[in-house]
Design an enzyme around this catalytic site. Sequence first.
Site, PDB file in Angstrom:
ATOM      1  N   LYS A  53      -7.105  -5.488  13.260  1.00  0.00           N
ATOM      2  CA  LYS A  53      -6.957  -5.514  11.802  1.00  0.00           C
ATOM      3  C   LYS A  53      -7.885  -6.534  11.173  1.00  0.00           C
ATOM      4  CE  LYS A  53      -4.849  -7.404   7.983  1.00  0.00           C
ATOM      5  NZ  LYS A  53      -4.670  -8.797   7.524  1.00  0.00           N
ATOM      6  N   ASP A  73      -2.777  -2.754   8.221  1.00  0.00           N
ATOM      7  CA  ASP A  73      -1.788  -3.827   8.233  1.00  0.00           C
ATOM      8  C   ASP A  73      -0.436  -3.243   7.848  1.00  0.00           C
ATOM      9  OD1 ASP A  73      -1.958  -3.356   5.527  1.00  0.00           O
ATOM     10  OD2 ASP A  73      -2.309  -5.439   4.967  1.00  0.00           O
TER      11      ASP A  73
END
Length: 286
Positions: free
Chosen positions: A215, A234
């Site tokens: 991420k 996320d």
Amino acid sequence: MTPSPAAFSVNNYDLALTLASGQAFRWRRCGDAWAGVVGSRWVRLRQEPDGIRAETAAPGGDWQWLRHYLQLDVDLEKILASFPDDPPMRDSLAACRGLRLLRQEPWECLASFICSSTKQIVQIEQIVGLLCRRFGETLPVPPGADSAWAFPSVERLAAASEAELRACKLGFRAPYLAGTARKLAAGEVDLARLAEMPLAEARAALLTLPGVGVKIADCVLLFAYGFQEAFPVDVWIIRALQQLYFPKRRVKLPRLRRFSRSHFGPYGGYAQQYLFHYMRTHRPSP
């Protein structure tokens, strides 16, 4: 010191949406303007009917540095036309019209997102602000403006102790930030070269750094290097994909990642930011 002004004519650019959308953490609203730092310059930006007005504390030169940072020359209509024509994206576009991606300096972007793990945006802003005040160089500002600091260099943070970093509210992120700074200072990863690599190679290089998972790597690839295929996933994006695209069944993360790569087109990273901000600001929690 008299501010140096410039005006930029640009259509379909929502300054407030862009600066407060969770991709950068150095901007503060000051009345009808936004004050922040780009590189080693204090900047004040103001939305105007036909574009954006900018002021710096020192002469801005040819202002190409700010055009690059704000991505003023991007053909936003072309990007938006590439998004899938489905209800979630139509709703996101209607709610976030004028939202742009910034092009940030890679080290500042990387360090900021290492600080972001499990934190809300306001907390990330506080951490980044503390790092800059403690370790960054003081910048010239015009009379009446708040003090401003450059983002600390790789070398300065590499020399910082873990205790000094924890004093900036980093918590468990302190050794990750220190470790990444030290690897970069030692030349183990060259951030400048990542822009020349294919996406997968650039991501793999970032993943060798302490505290950097997929991420965070994708955030840096998208917000600092402009890899439009990078699609950071996320908790907000997981919620968006689950609620908006798979509302009747629970889908695991690998399937969501595959869906995001195939569904959102060549500017998937841009689409991600629209979904992210839409979920944060317009969709109630289930």
